[in-house]
Enzyme design. Structure first.
Site, PDB file in Angstrom:
ATOM      1  N   CYS A 110       0.856  -1.190   0.000  1.00  0.00           N
ATOM      2  CA  CYS A 110       0.000   0.000   0.000  1.00  0.00           C
ATOM      3  C   CYS A 110       0.891   1.239   0.000  1.00  0.00           C
ATOM      4  O   CYS A 110       2.090   1.151   0.201  1.00  0.00           O
ATOM      5  CB  CYS A 110      -0.870   0.028   1.252  1.00  0.00           C
ATOM      6  SG  CYS A 110      -1.802  -1.474   1.497  1.00  0.00           S
TER       7      CYS A 110
ATOM      8  N   ARG B 267       1.371   1.778  -6.118  1.00  0.00           N
ATOM      9  CA  ARG B 267       1.577   0.743  -5.109  1.00  0.00           C
ATOM     10  C   ARG B 267       0.305  -0.025  -4.790  1.00  0.00           C
ATOM     11  O   ARG B 267       0.346  -1.090  -4.186  1.00  0.00           O
ATOM     12  CB  ARG B 267       2.099   1.367  -3.813  1.00  0.00           C
ATOM     13  CG  ARG B 267       3.447   2.017  -3.945  1.00  0.00           C
ATOM     14  CD  ARG B 267       3.846   2.635  -2.639  1.00  0.00           C
ATOM     15  NE  ARG B 267       4.054   1.627  -1.622  1.00  0.00           N
ATOM     16  CZ  ARG B 267       5.220   1.056  -1.373  1.00  0.00           C
ATOM     17  NH1 ARG B 267       6.277   1.404  -2.055  1.00  0.00           N
ATOM     18  NH2 ARG B 267       5.344   0.143  -0.435  1.00  0.00           N
TER      19      ARG B 267
ATOM     20  N   TRP C 244      -3.778  -1.686  -1.352  1.00  0.00           N
ATOM     21  CA  TRP C 244      -3.791  -2.905  -2.154  1.00  0.00           C
ATOM     22  C   TRP C 244      -4.204  -4.008  -1.182  1.00  0.00           C
ATOM     23  O   TRP C 244      -3.452  -4.383  -0.290  1.00  0.00           O
ATOM     24  CB  TRP C 244      -2.407  -3.166  -2.727  1.00  0.00           C
ATOM     25  CG  TRP C 244      -2.394  -4.262  -3.743  1.00  0.00           C
ATOM     26  CD1 TRP C 244      -2.753  -4.171  -5.054  1.00  0.00           C
ATOM     27  CD2 TRP C 244      -1.973  -5.600  -3.547  1.00  0.00           C
ATOM     28  NE1 TRP C 244      -2.587  -5.380  -5.679  1.00  0.00           N
ATOM     29  CE2 TRP C 244      -2.101  -6.274  -4.785  1.00  0.00           C
ATOM     30  CE3 TRP C 244      -1.491  -6.323  -2.455  1.00  0.00           C
ATOM     31  CZ2 TRP C 244      -1.784  -7.621  -4.961  1.00  0.00           C
ATOM     32  CZ3 TRP C 244      -1.172  -7.660  -2.624  1.00  0.00           C
ATOM     33  CH2 TRP C 244      -1.324  -8.285  -3.868  1.00  0.00           C
TER      34      TRP C 244
ATOM     35  N   ASN D 116       0.802  -0.226   6.204  1.00  0.00           N
ATOM     36  CA  ASN D 116       1.261  -0.925   5.004  1.00  0.00           C
ATOM     37  C   ASN D 116       1.951  -2.208   5.445  1.00  0.00           C
ATOM     38  O   ASN D 116       2.747  -2.188   6.368  1.00  0.00           O
ATOM     39  CB  ASN D 116       2.234  -0.029   4.227  1.00  0.00           C
ATOM     40  CG  ASN D 116       2.878  -0.756   3.067  1.00  0.00           C
ATOM     41  OD1 ASN D 116       2.253  -1.630   2.452  1.00  0.00           O
ATOM     42  ND2 ASN D 116       4.115  -0.411   2.754  1.00  0.00           N
ATOM     43  N   GLY D 117       1.621  -3.320   4.768  1.00  0.00           N
ATOM     44  CA  GLY D 117       2.253  -4.592   5.117  1.00  0.00           C
ATOM     45  C   GLY D 117       1.246  -5.513   5.774  1.00  0.00           C
ATOM     46  O   GLY D 117       0.034  -5.296   5.692  1.00  0.00           O
TER      47      GLY D 117
ATOM     48  N   GLU E  76       9.456 -12.374 -21.164  1.00  0.00           N
ATOM     49  CA  GLU E  76       9.110 -11.007 -20.765  1.00  0.00           C
ATOM     50  C   GLU E  76       7.970 -10.468 -21.642  1.00  0.00           C
ATOM     51  O   GLU E  76       7.071  -9.789 -21.162  1.00  0.00           O
ATOM     52  CB  GLU E  76      10.366 -10.126 -20.843  1.00  0.00           C
ATOM     53  CG  GLU E  76      10.177  -8.660 -20.518  1.00  0.00           C
ATOM     54  CD  GLU E  76       9.656  -8.380 -19.115  1.00  0.00           C
ATOM     55  OE1 GLU E  76       9.546  -9.297 -18.297  1.00  0.00           O
ATOM     56  OE2 GLU E  76       9.314  -7.209 -18.867  1.00  0.00           O
TER      57      GLU E  76
ATOM     58  N   LYS F 234       4.429  -9.129 -20.216  1.00  0.00           N
ATOM     59  CA  LYS F 234       3.936  -7.758 -20.468  1.00  0.00           C
ATOM     60  C   LYS F 234       2.531  -7.813 -21.051  1.00  0.00           C
ATOM     61  O   LYS F 234       1.642  -7.078 -20.624  1.00  0.00           O
ATOM     62  CB  LYS F 234       4.841  -6.989 -21.454  1.00  0.00           C
ATOM     63  CG  LYS F 234       6.177  -6.551 -20.934  1.00  0.00           C
ATOM     64  CD  LYS F 234       6.119  -5.405 -19.957  1.00  0.00           C
ATOM     65  CE  LYS F 234       6.074  -5.884 -18.546  1.00  0.00           C
ATOM     66  NZ  LYS F 234       7.267  -6.056 -17.814  1.00  0.00           N
TER      67      LYS F 234
ATOM     68  N   GLU G  11      -0.065  -8.854 -18.422  1.00  0.00           N
ATOM     69  CA  GLU G  11      -0.342  -7.940 -17.317  1.00  0.00           C
ATOM     70  C   GLU G  11      -1.004  -6.644 -17.756  1.00  0.00           C
ATOM     71  O   GLU G  11      -1.793  -6.087 -17.002  1.00  0.00           O
ATOM     72  CB  GLU G  11       0.887  -7.674 -16.458  1.00  0.00           C
ATOM     73  CG  GLU G  11       2.002  -6.901 -17.097  1.00  0.00           C
ATOM     74  CD  GLU G  11       3.152  -6.628 -16.121  1.00  0.00           C
ATOM     75  OE1 GLU G  11       4.288  -6.596 -16.581  1.00  0.00           O
ATOM     76  OE2 GLU G  11       2.908  -6.447 -14.920  1.00  0.00           O
TER      77      GLU G  11
ATOM     78  N   HIS H 182       7.030 -29.973 -27.877  1.00  0.00           N
ATOM     79  CA  HIS H 182       6.883 -30.909 -26.763  1.00  0.00           C
ATOM     80  C   HIS H 182       5.559 -30.704 -26.033  1.00  0.00           C
ATOM     81  O   HIS H 182       5.454 -31.004 -24.852  1.00  0.00           O
ATOM     82  CB  HIS H 182       8.071 -30.780 -25.812  1.00  0.00           C
ATOM     83  CG  HIS H 182       9.369 -31.145 -26.470  1.00  0.00           C
ATOM     84  ND1 HIS H 182       9.702 -32.441 -26.787  1.00  0.00           N
ATOM     85  CD2 HIS H 182      10.381 -30.382 -26.934  1.00  0.00           C
ATOM     86  CE1 HIS H 182      10.879 -32.460 -27.394  1.00  0.00           C
ATOM     87  NE2 HIS H 182      11.314 -31.209 -27.501  1.00  0.00           N
TER      88      HIS H 182
ATOM     89  N   LYS I 194       2.897  -2.228  -7.794  1.00  0.00           N
ATOM     90  CA  LYS I 194       4.272  -2.135  -8.279  1.00  0.00           C
ATOM     91  C   LYS I 194       5.268  -2.784  -7.330  1.00  0.00           C
ATOM     92  O   LYS I 194       6.161  -3.480  -7.739  1.00  0.00           O
ATOM     93  CB  LYS I 194       4.651  -0.672  -8.494  1.00  0.00           C
ATOM     94  CG  LYS I 194       6.035  -0.515  -9.057  1.00  0.00           C
ATOM     95  CD  LYS I 194       6.031   0.356 -10.269  1.00  0.00           C
ATOM     96  CE  LYS I 194       7.319   0.268 -11.041  1.00  0.00           C
ATOM     97  NZ  LYS I 194       7.256  -0.669 -12.140  1.00  0.00           N
TER      98      LYS I 194
HETATM   99  C1  F6R Z   1       6.197  -7.009 -14.216  1.00  0.00           C
HETATM  100  C2  F6R Z   1       6.693  -6.554 -12.930  1.00  0.00           C
HETATM  101  C3  F6R Z   1       6.879  -7.549 -11.845  1.00  0.00           C
HETATM  102  C4  F6R Z   1       8.161  -7.250 -11.049  1.00  0.00           C
HETATM  103  C5  F6R Z   1       8.256  -8.153  -9.826  1.00  0.00           C
HETATM  104  C6  F6R Z   1       9.561  -7.945  -9.080  1.00  0.00           C
HETATM  105  O1  F6R Z   1       6.113  -5.968 -15.131  1.00  0.00           O
HETATM  106  O2  F6R Z   1       6.934  -5.395 -12.743  1.00  0.00           O
HETATM  107  O3  F6R Z   1       6.892  -8.854 -12.330  1.00  0.00           O
HETATM  108  O4  F6R Z   1       9.245  -7.447 -11.893  1.00  0.00           O
HETATM  109  O5  F6R Z   1       7.177  -7.887  -8.987  1.00  0.00           O
HETATM  110  O6  F6R Z   1       9.689  -6.620  -8.653  1.00  0.00           O
HETATM  111  P1  F6R Z   1      11.071  -6.032  -8.177  1.00  0.00           P
HETATM  112  O7  F6R Z   1      11.968  -5.940  -9.354  1.00  0.00           O
HETATM  113  O8  F6R Z   1      10.765  -4.703  -7.582  1.00  0.00           O
HETATM  114  O9  F6R Z   1      11.622  -7.009  -7.166  1.00  0.00           O
END
Ligand code: F6R
Length: 623
Positions: A2, A27, A76, A100-101, A490, A494, A497, A513, A618
């Site tokens: 959060c 966040r 969140w 937060n947490g 990746e 992307k 998400e 396979h 994030k």
């Molecule tokens: C995808 C994304 C997440 C982060 C993951 C790790 O676009 O952003 O998959 O890569 O949550 O986050 P960090 O790098 O902050 O440990």
């Protein structure tokens, strides 16, 4: 997970809180709320959904007090649904708080508080903290000390920021695990936030709270306490090199697009941070902390989550080839609950742009406690991981606001690339002889990309057109071999998400396979096949796909006629003008913007919330 913000001083508190929360919405954005003093009373305004739901309420009802004081939160949801009732701030009598947490022992605290006659109004773990403070106050301690003692009952990683109607003008914040940053307002007073971004509006000098720290903010400034001893402590300021203007969208429709376009700059900044550009050595590595650790490494284990894990996978390819070091790449959430066998001479490297990801932090810390040397690749100075490991390679992507990682991924790739190049040369391996030449080519990539990453540029327009023609496909596979394999993973992540389209990343050789059974005209296969050592093999996989009728989106060198012929859609990679060839190890830096833009354009056509995709946050500070 959060976002928290707090302010005491002379500025209009409503404005400070709203602006701060807008910086923190990445966040979490299930619900939002603020609380501020109006006279001796604390007014609470909150709502489910995004910040805009409370904006008007707050603007219509400003606090006219001389001293402005308040806290805010963007949530969140973990414990309890994303409802207004569960939104923060939570009020318990005269105590109002944001959190937060996670409070891991919340069930036993809840049972104890109910036994003592309290009636929780929400389903959250957070609200219980207010009851704990009230119970501590009954013992006769003052407000900050009651918060301190209440916090000692909590298990789990979290931070709380609290106000009391009995102490107008005082904000108390405590941190254990989840990050909390504070700064002095140059106009007098203090600002609190769960990361440094909201503070940049006012100052670049910030204090990152340590685990077990308490910060008490008032009009007069900030004092710190260690909550274990209850004694006042001194904390050092960190000077941040991020300026507030980097935080605005600068005319782009989305932060994500702006951040994709910022990748050439990210590359330059990260190169400048990690290399000593004034030197002309074959490999002008700047004096990074941790070089001595790296040089002694007999084996490397990368630990990461999500996109950062993909950057780690690329590191494996570069390091094994150039430096001949065995490299394993571990998903933090699996590694930490296994019984990993780690040989002597191993170095653990956590990769995390935020430096706050709970699983990565815990996995790296377990290793540190076993006496194994630990390092990090991080984008945030002062982040928990960077302070806990033996040494950190900092990337210089600046703040990333879009929830989907783009430029931070780019910077992570570059950091592992530099590690691999440096170690390759130090170890004098044959495969490393080309490295100085490759690094000369690398220095050209930002210029080359910058000219292509323009909204009205050919590269971007071509991807936009392809996106229009493939947006209706039911599902996508992204396939590649060698360096293109992690980029395929990746690409699929992307697309999932931000566009909410089912996509899978696969090693091209693995298609037959199993997954090939799914291919038909409703499916699209994005084939990443630059002209590298794996090219021929990937092109033959492409033909297997073509035979099953799937729609092929080829990504390759502009002069690759074979790829053009076999693909239904073709995206030419940006290449040096003048036809100069690039070493194959550099292709990931060209492929990454292509898959990011393809996902972005598809999401744009689908009309999703690109910067804040649903169900995501994030910084994942919970397990
Ligand atoms: C995808 C994304 C997440 C982060 C993951 C790790 O676009 O952003 O998959 O890569 O949550 O986050 P960090 O790098 O902050 O440990």
């Amino acid at each position: 997970m959060c976002g928290i913000v707090g302010y005491v001083g002379q500025r209009k508190v409503g404005d400070v809180l709203l602006k701060g929360l807008s910086r923190l919405e990445y966040r979490g954005y299930d619900s939002t709320g603020v609380a501020y003093f109006k006279g001796a009373h604390i007014e609470v305004k909150k709502s489910e959904g995004k910040l805009r739901n409370i904006e008007e309420m707050v603007k219509r009802d400003p606090s006219a007090d001389r001293l402005q004081c308040g806290i805010g939160h963007t949530r969140w949801a973990t414990h309890g649904r994303p409802t207004t009732q569960n939104a923060h701030p939570h009020r318990t009598n005269h105590i109002v708080l944001v959190h937060n947490g996670i409070i891991e022992n919340f069930e036993s605290i809840r049972a104890d508080m109910i036994k003592l006659g309290h009636s929780p109004a929400s389903e959250t773990d957070s609200e219980l903290f207010g009851f704990l403070v009230l119970e501590e106050e009954k013992k006769g301690t003052d407000f900050p000390t009651s918060v301190q003692n209440a916090f000692r009952h909590l298990e789990g990683a979290c931070s709380v920021v609290v106000m009391s109607e009995k102490q107008p003008g005082l904000i108390v914040g405590v941190r254990n695990g989840s990050p909390l940053v504070v700064a002095l307002d140059p106009q007098g007073g203090a600002v609190f936030a769960s990361d440094a971004q909201p503070l940049l509006e006012y100052t670049r000098e910030v204090f990152f709270l340590e685990h077990g720290d308490m910060a008490i903010g008032s009009e007069k400034g900030i004092t710190f306490r260690d909550i274990r001893t209850g004694k006042e402590v001194k904390r050092e300021k960190t000077l941040l090199d991020w300026s507030a203007d980097k935080l605005d969208k600068q005319g782009f429709p989305h932060y994500m697009l702006k951040e994709i376009f910022e990748q050439p700059l990210t590359m330059v900044d990260t190169l400048n941070g990690l290399l000593d550009r004034a030197r002309t050595d074959p490999f002008p590595m700047a004096q990074q902390p941790g070089l001595a650790i790296l040089e002694k490494a007999e084996e490397i284990i990368f630990i990461a989550c999500g996109t950062s894990w993909h950057a780690a996978l690329l590191g494996k390819y570069w390091l094994e080839r150039w430096a001949g070091i065995p490299v394993s790449v571990e998903l933090a959430s699996e590694f930490r609950y296994r019984d990993p066998v780690v040989r002597r001479g191993t170095v653990i490297i956590g990769i995390s742009q935020s430096g706050e990801t709970a699983d990565t932090l815990a996995a790296v810390n377990d290793m540190r406690r076993r006496g194994i040397p630990t390092m990090a690749i991080c984008n945030v100075r002062g982040s928990t991981m960077s302070r806990e490991v033996d040494a950190t390679f900092f990337t210089s992507a600046g703040p990333e606001v879009g929830v989907a990682a783009t430029k931070t991924f780019y910077a992570q790739m570059l950091a592992v690339f530099i590690m691999a190049g440096y170690l390759g040369l130090r170890r004098g391996r044959d495969t490393a002889s080309k490295i100085p030449h490759i690094f000369q080519q690398l220095l050209k990539v930002p210029h080359m990309l910058e000219s292509q990453l323009q909204q009205d540029g050919k590269f971007v327009k071509q991807i936009k057109e392809v996106a229009k023609r493939v947006v209706a496909q039911k599902g996508f596979f992204f396939v590649g071999r060698g360096y293109s394999f992690p980029i395929s993973l990746e690409g699929a992540l992307k697309l999932k998400e931000i566009a909410y389209v089912h996509a899978e990343g696969y090693a091209a050789g693995e298609l037959k396979h199993g997954p090939i059974a799914m291919l038909d005209e409703d499916m699209a296969v994005v084939v990443l096949a630059p002209k590298d050592g794996w090219h021929e093999k990937t092109v033959s996989n492409l033909q297997e796909v073509k035979a099953r009728g799937a729609r092929i989106i080829g990504i390759g060198n502009p002069d690759d006629d074979k790829m053009k012929r076999f693909s239904d859609e073709f995206i030419p990679l940006p290449m040096p003008v003048g036809g100069e060839s690039l070493d194959e190890s550099l292709y990931p830096f060209l492929l990454a913007p292509a898959i990011q833009l393809l996902s972005y354009e598809i999401a744009l056509l689908k009309g999703t919330d690109i910067d804040q995709p649903k169900n995501l946050a994030k910084s994942v500070t919970v397990e």
